[in-house]
Write an enzyme that holds these catalytic residues in place. Structure first.
Site, mmCIF file in Angstrom:
data_model
loop_
_atom_site.group_PDB
_atom_site.id
_atom_site.type_symbol
_atom_site.label_atom_id
_atom_site.label_comp_id
_atom_site.label_asym_id
_atom_site.label_seq_id
_atom_site.Cartn_x
_atom_site.Cartn_y
_atom_site.Cartn_z
ATOM 1 N N ASN A 290 -2.730 -10.315 -2.962
ATOM 2 C CA ASN A 290 -1.999 -9.663 -1.869
ATOM 3 C C ASN A 290 -2.828 -8.451 -1.472
ATOM 4 O OD1 ASN A 290 -0.308 -8.300 -0.161
ATOM 5 N ND2 ASN A 290 1.276 -7.857 -1.698
ATOM 6 N N TRP A 291 -3.485 -8.580 -0.352
ATOM 7 C CA TRP A 291 -4.375 -7.489 0.083
ATOM 8 C C TRP A 291 -3.628 -6.281 0.633
ATOM 9 C CZ3 TRP A 291 -9.030 -10.068 3.140
ATOM 10 C CH2 TRP A 291 -9.862 -10.717 2.215
ATOM 11 N N LYS A 292 -2.330 -6.457 0.897
ATOM 12 C CA LYS A 292 -1.528 -5.372 1.483
ATOM 13 C C LYS A 292 -2.206 -4.865 2.765
ATOM 14 C CE LYS A 292 0.370 -4.580 -3.044
ATOM 15 N NZ LYS A 292 0.983 -3.674 -4.020
ATOM 16 N N HIS B 261 8.653 -8.645 -0.448
ATOM 17 C CA HIS B 261 7.894 -7.760 -1.343
ATOM 18 C C HIS B 261 8.629 -6.418 -1.462
ATOM 19 C CE1 HIS B 261 4.706 -5.262 -2.971
ATOM 20 N NE2 HIS B 261 4.119 -6.377 -3.357
ATOM 21 N N GLU C 262 7.600 -3.512 -1.387
ATOM 22 C CA GLU C 262 7.171 -2.512 -0.402
ATOM 23 C C GLU C 262 7.881 -2.741 0.931
ATOM 24 O OE1 GLU C 262 2.988 -3.157 -0.977
ATOM 25 O OE2 GLU C 262 3.170 -2.306 -2.988
ATOM 26 N N GLU D 123 7.909 -9.020 -9.752
ATOM 27 C CA GLU D 123 7.063 -7.831 -9.679
ATOM 28 C C GLU D 123 7.892 -6.588 -9.979
ATOM 29 O OE1 GLU D 123 3.386 -8.766 -7.020
ATOM 30 O OE2 GLU D 123 4.921 -7.807 -5.820
ATOM 31 N N GLY E 133 0.751 -1.157 -8.730
ATOM 32 C CA GLY E 133 -0.204 -0.119 -8.342
ATOM 33 C C GLY E 133 -0.251 1.067 -9.286
ATOM 34 N N SER F 217 -0.030 -4.667 -11.510
ATOM 35 C CA SER F 217 -1.202 -4.235 -12.287
ATOM 36 C C SER F 217 -1.837 -5.368 -13.097
ATOM 37 C CB SER F 217 -0.853 -3.039 -13.186
ATOM 38 O OG SER F 217 -0.444 -1.936 -12.392
ATOM 39 N N GLY G 209 -2.451 -7.443 -6.597
ATOM 40 C CA GLY G 209 -2.692 -6.498 -5.515
ATOM 41 C C GLY G 209 -4.097 -5.925 -5.585
ATOM 42 N N GLY G 210 -4.222 -4.739 -6.137
ATOM 43 C CA GLY G 210 -5.489 -4.001 -6.134
ATOM 44 C C GLY G 210 -6.685 -4.813 -6.608
HETATM 45 P P1 13P Z 1 -1.024 -4.293 -7.982
HETATM 46 O O1 13P Z 1 -1.698 -5.503 -8.576
HETATM 47 O O2 13P Z 1 -1.956 -3.421 -7.201
HETATM 48 O O3 13P Z 1 -0.210 -3.562 -8.995
HETATM 49 O O4 13P Z 1 0.021 -4.853 -6.888
HETATM 50 C C1 13P Z 1 0.910 -5.843 -7.253
HETATM 51 C C2 13P Z 1 1.583 -6.324 -6.035
HETATM 52 O O5 13P Z 1 2.401 -5.647 -5.444
HETATM 53 C C3 13P Z 1 1.212 -7.658 -5.541
HETATM 54 O O6 13P Z 1 2.081 -8.098 -4.548
#
Ligand code: 13P
Length: 249
Positions: free
Chosen positions: A10-12, A95, A97, A167, A173, A213, A234-235
């Site tokens: 997930n590149w956000k 999600h 967020e 999640e 993050g 993470s 994510g990251g």
């Molecule tokens: P991180 O891997 O950066 O913690 O993000 C997880 C996430 O929200 C994937 O959708």
């Protein structure tokens, strides 16, 4: 039945068009595998160049959100057929967020899930608790409610094709991953809940991912758990490390 793993990035809100294509090209040789499905959920404006860039590779492209109406006066939103017409296969829905910053609710997530299935898209349905909720001891109650509402009116044939991503918000993050026991416990709780809704045969087919993470150093332990069928990353999906996560064994 052995479920096939899915490792999804997930590149956000990261990556311009040029950067997106460059990263895809870097990742293509690193994420080759026969064993798992690989997807990258990219910003909407990057979808078309990314779909082009992954032609003849094992990477599938996904979206990060979608609206639940077909078309019309919904400024700024993306309709389901806009996604399918580009070749997108997956769409992340609900999600944390989007729930936290953009007022998504369990009810809107359910509308989006139904609409995604109507259009043949595979929803990656996100759920997860805050640290406060975990400390209050209501994690499983909350997750079961999120799942039951998200799957409202979804029939068993479609439910089988769904992907769920657990999640925990406190792990996103932050570099703090849920322990393998915590992640497995909730993912099993999700499968039990799905079995109550659809029976165990259907529940056994649904892929449940862990996100929060995920890194090259913890992926193998997490993905070895019996109810964890891969990750939503994510990251670490923004760098070459994603290749190590895909080839976690
Ligand atoms: P991180 O891997 O950066 O913690 O993000 C997880 C996430 O929200 C994937 O959708």
């Amino acid at each position: 039945m052995a479920r096939r793993k899915l490792i999804a990035g997930n590149w956000k809100m990261n990556m311009t068009r040029e950067a997106a294509v460059a990263l895809i090209k870097e990742l293509i040789p690193l994420v080759q595998t026969e064993e798992s499905d690989v997807a990258l959920c990219v910003p909407a404006i990057d979808i078309i160049p990314c779909v082009d860039a992954v032609q003849n590779t094992n990477i599938k492209i996904g979206a990060q959100n979608m609206y639940f109406e077909e078309k019309g006066a919904f400024t700024g939103e993306i309709a389901p057929d806009m996604l399918t017409s580009t070749g997108v296969e997956y769409v992340i829905l609900g999600h944390s967020e989007r729930r936290g910053y953009f007022a998504e609710t369990d009810e809107t997530v359910n509308k989006k899930v139904l609409k995604a299935f109507e259009h043949g898209l595979t929803p990656i349905i996100c759920c997860g608790e805050s640290l406060e909720q975990r400390q209050q001891g209501i994690t499983l109650d909350l997750i079961r409610m999120q799942i039951k509402i998200a799957f409202g009116s979804v029939d068993a044939e479609n439910a089988k094709k769904a992907v769920v991503a657990y999640e925990p918000i406190w792990a996103i993050g932050t570099g703090v991953t849920a322990s393998t026991e915590q992640a497995q416990e909730v993912c099993k709780g999700i499968r039990d809940c799905l079995a109550e809704l659809y029976g165990s045969e259907v529940a056994e087919e649904i892929r449940i991912l862990y996100g929060g993470s995920v890194s090259a150093s913890n992926a193998a332990d997490l993905f070895a758990q019996s109810d964890i069928d891969g990750g939503l990353v994510g990251g670490a999906s923004l760098k070459a490390d994603f290749g190590k996560i895909v080839n976690y064994k």
